[in-house]
Design an enzyme around this catalytic site. Structure first.
Site, PDB file in Angstrom:
ATOM      1  N   CYS A 232       0.937  -1.006  -0.110  1.00  0.00           N
ATOM      2  CA  CYS A 232      -0.001  -0.330  -0.178  1.00  0.00           C
ATOM      3  C   CYS A 232       0.839   0.873  -0.140  1.00  0.00           C
ATOM      4  O   CYS A 232       1.166   1.492   1.330  1.00  0.00           O
ATOM      5  CB  CYS A 232      -0.648   0.194   1.414  1.00  0.00           C
ATOM      6  N   ALA A 233       0.875   1.617  -1.505  1.00  0.00           N
ATOM      7  CA  ALA A 233       3.115   2.524  -1.374  1.00  0.00           C
ATOM      8  C   ALA A 233       2.751   3.737  -1.525  1.00  0.00           C
ATOM      9  O   ALA A 233       3.120   4.504  -0.987  1.00  0.00           O
ATOM     10  CB  ALA A 233       3.269   1.823  -2.895  1.00  0.00           C
ATOM     11  N   ALA A 234       1.572   4.602  -1.951  1.00  0.00           N
ATOM     12  CA  ALA A 234       1.268   5.795  -1.509  1.00  0.00           C
ATOM     13  C   ALA A 234       0.972   6.663  -1.096  1.00  0.00           C
ATOM     14  O   ALA A 234       0.483   6.222  -0.019  1.00  0.00           O
ATOM     15  CB  ALA A 234       0.159   6.275  -3.328  1.00  0.00           C
ATOM     16  N   PRO A 235       1.249   8.084  -0.485  1.00  0.00           N
ATOM     17  CA  PRO A 235       2.486   8.746  -1.892  1.00  0.00           C
ATOM     18  C   PRO A 235       3.851   8.404  -1.309  1.00  0.00           C
ATOM     19  O   PRO A 235       4.946   9.032  -2.142  1.00  0.00           O
ATOM     20  CB  PRO A 235       1.641  10.432  -1.221  1.00  0.00           C
ATOM     21  N   LYS A 238       7.290   5.417   2.867  1.00  0.00           N
ATOM     22  CA  LYS A 238       8.182   4.698   3.342  1.00  0.00           C
ATOM     23  C   LYS A 238       8.340   3.830   2.113  1.00  0.00           C
ATOM     24  O   LYS A 238       9.399   3.320   2.339  1.00  0.00           O
ATOM     25  CB  LYS A 238       7.029   3.669   4.347  1.00  0.00           C
ATOM     26  N   GLU A 256      -0.160   0.324  -5.114  1.00  0.00           N
ATOM     27  CA  GLU A 256      -0.817   1.491  -5.068  1.00  0.00           C
ATOM     28  C   GLU A 256      -2.382   1.058  -6.022  1.00  0.00           C
ATOM     29  O   GLU A 256      -1.866   1.002  -7.034  1.00  0.00           O
ATOM     30  CB  GLU A 256      -0.306   2.619  -5.210  1.00  0.00           C
ATOM     31  N   ASP A 279      -3.848  -3.389  -7.476  1.00  0.00           N
ATOM     32  CA  ASP A 279      -5.064  -4.347  -6.100  1.00  0.00           C
ATOM     33  C   ASP A 279      -3.768  -4.996  -5.547  1.00  0.00           C
ATOM     34  O   ASP A 279      -4.172  -6.412  -6.157  1.00  0.00           O
ATOM     35  CB  ASP A 279      -6.583  -4.095  -6.878  1.00  0.00           C
ATOM     36  N   ASP A 307       1.145  -1.194   5.107  1.00  0.00           N
ATOM     37  CA  ASP A 307       1.037   0.292   5.139  1.00  0.00           C
ATOM     38  C   ASP A 307      -0.643   0.300   4.953  1.00  0.00           C
ATOM     39  O   ASP A 307      -0.447   0.561   4.749  1.00  0.00           O
ATOM     40  CB  ASP A 307       1.762   1.271   5.056  1.00  0.00           C
ATOM     41  N   CYS A 357      -2.146   3.913  10.771  1.00  0.00           N
ATOM     42  CA  CYS A 357      -2.460   5.117  11.307  1.00  0.00           C
ATOM     43  C   CYS A 357      -3.805   5.488  12.260  1.00  0.00           C
ATOM     44  O   CYS A 357      -4.444   6.591  12.515  1.00  0.00           O
ATOM     45  CB  CYS A 357      -1.861   6.725  10.524  1.00  0.00           C
TER      46      CYS A 357
END
Ligand SMILES: C[S@@+](CC[C@H](N)C(=O)[O-])C[C@H]1O[C@@H](n2cnc3c(N)ncnc32)[C@H](O)[C@@H]1O
Length: 446
Positions: A232-235, A238, A256, A279, A307, A357
């Site tokens: 789950c990379a964007a933005p 990490k 992403e 996905d 993430d 988060c």
């Protein structure tokens, strides 16, 4: 003051997520309305020495403080993370309000509490007499009801965030071409909370990141030459940290789901990172080949970061969160799917880090507990640096498992506890959760 939540969400948090630690929730919701008193900057030490980075940042900050007539910001390197510089913020200050008022939307108001100035487009309302150089008091619109261009004083609910000096006249803000206007609208000279203005700290080796996000990639501990998947990379905060810790050697795949966000991530131009708009719940295929991009065959990666998309109830400062209960309930489903795919894509002996988060036990401790039941081949382990507190009571995790996860809960700041100055930056953070797993060789089917 406590954060304002949807009544269904609040009731759910009380009766489900914090059923055993109800007081913790009240403390937490209170502290959420204030910004953290530290700003953390991640430095890519493979591109710049610590001495040079510190010197450049110091000069930049001194210029900022001088321009705003503020005291200098003090800083120190984080005790456990060599690539993390910590700056002290200040506040709340008792700022005397002035006659002329500028209204901004809530998001802009929250950014001001973390050190931002106001760009022209962020101004919602200003008095007709506003001219360049005027002192103004700035307020955030708490209910999204202030009409753009309002000439009279806004009488709805508003939050005072500080004073500044207008860099433009009203006519310049609200003219026919205002849609295309760029540039500074108000320079914040007396904010209620003083923090460095991050848009003025622009170096290719510097990434402003909250401390738990930095801790998350350190928990993953990626090594040069490995193959790493960021699901789950964007933005990309990490992802870029992963690449930096690997000294840009190895194979990193960043997935992403959102096309637009993936496109922006590609534009970062990170070395050794292949970005795909994809996905991640569909990233596994028994017949796929690793070289051809997603989906990937089982046991492809040495390390995987999930993430996850989450309810984001850890973001600080936050005064109002309008998320409905239905939305809150949608995250655990996708989080579990992502974890199950990650477990299959990981090599035996590989490391998986799961993070959010947010602060709900459903998305954190309970998610971990469910995953451990479904995947007996995944073992929960403690990170080498443990900054967060242990997991919430009342979940399905055992006491020993609760001690291995990291829950960043700034609510403890409201209690009686006092912390040594060095440790305070590990506590006064956004709300966050990290769990680390290692894949064992044996998979017992359940
Ligand atoms: C918490 S954010 C990730 C932040 C990012 N790791 C960073 O540090 O910059 C979660 C991201 O996951 C993306 N996402 C949500 N569902 C996804 C899925 N099924 N597959 C891949 N990405 C997904 C969202 O669009 C969002 O960008």
């Amino acid at each position: 003051m406590s954060v304002q939540l949807d009544s269904g969400v609040l009731a759910h948090l009380r009766s489900v997520d914090f059923k055993v630690e109800d007081e913790n929730l009240d403390r937490y919701l209170q502290v959420l309305t204030q910004p953290p008193m530290f700003t953390t900057l991640r430095i890519d030490c493979s591109c710049v020495s610590k001495v040079e980075a510190e010197e450049k940042i110091k000069i930049s900050l001194e210029k900022q403080s001088c321009k705003r007539g503020m005291a200098k910001f003090s800083m120190f390197w984080h005790r456990d993370f060599q690539d993390c510089l910590v700056l002290h913020n200040r506040g709340p200050n008792n700022v005397e309000k002035v006659e002329k008022e500028v209204m901004v939307d809530l998001a802009c108001g929250m950014a001001i509490l973390r050190g931002a100035d106001i760009f022209i487009q962020g101004i919602m309302a200003a008095p007709p007499s506003l001219t360049k150089g005027d002192a103004v008091s700035v307020y955030a619109d708490l209910d999204k009801k202030c009409l753009k261009g309002l000439t009279s004083k806004y009488t709805g609910r508003k939050l005072f965030v500080g004073n500044g000096i207008s860099q433009v006249s009203r006519a310049e803000v609200f003219n026919a071409h205002s849609e295309t206007l760029r540039g500074l609208g108000v320079l914040m000279t007396q904010p209620v909370y003083e923090a460095p203005c991050l848009s003025e700290l622009s170096y290719p080796w510097l990434v402003p990141q909250n401390l738990p996000s930095i801790a998350c990639v350190h928990a993953l501990d990626p090594q040069s030459g490995e193959s790493v998947l960021d699901m789950c990379a964007a933005p990309g905060g990490k992802t870029s940290h992963i690449a930096s810790l690997m000294n840009y050697r190895g194979f990193i795949v960043a997935l992403e789901k959102s096309n637009q966000r993936a496109k922006k991530l590609k534009q970062l131009g990170l070395h050794n990172v292949q970005v795909f708009a994809f996905d991640s719940t569909k990233a596994l295929s028994e017949v796929a080949k690793r070289e051809s991009g997603p989906p990937f065959p089982p046991a492809t990666f040495d390390r995987i970061l999930v993430d996850a998309p989450c309810s984001a109830l850890g973001q600080r400062p936050c005064c109002i969160n309008i998320m409905p209960l239905k939305q809150l309930g949608s995250y655990p489903v996708i989080q579990h799917r992502l974890l199950m795919v990650a477990a299959d894509l990981l090599k035996p002996g590989g490391v998986l880090v799961y993070s959010t988060c947010t602060i709900t036990s459903t998305e954190n401790e309970e998610q971990v507990a469910k995953f451990l039941v479904k995947r007996p081949d995944m073992q929960l382990v403690a990170p080498h640096v443990q900054l967060g507190k242990c997991g919430l009571q009342g979940s399905q995790l055992t006491a020993s498992q609760r001690s291995m996860v990291q829950r960043f809960d700034p609510g403890v700041l409201v209690g009686e506890a006092s912390f040594p100055r060095e440790d305070l930056c590990n506590v006064d953070t956004i709300g966050f959760f990290i769990a680390k797993f290692v894949k064992t060789d044996h998979k017992e089917d359940t």
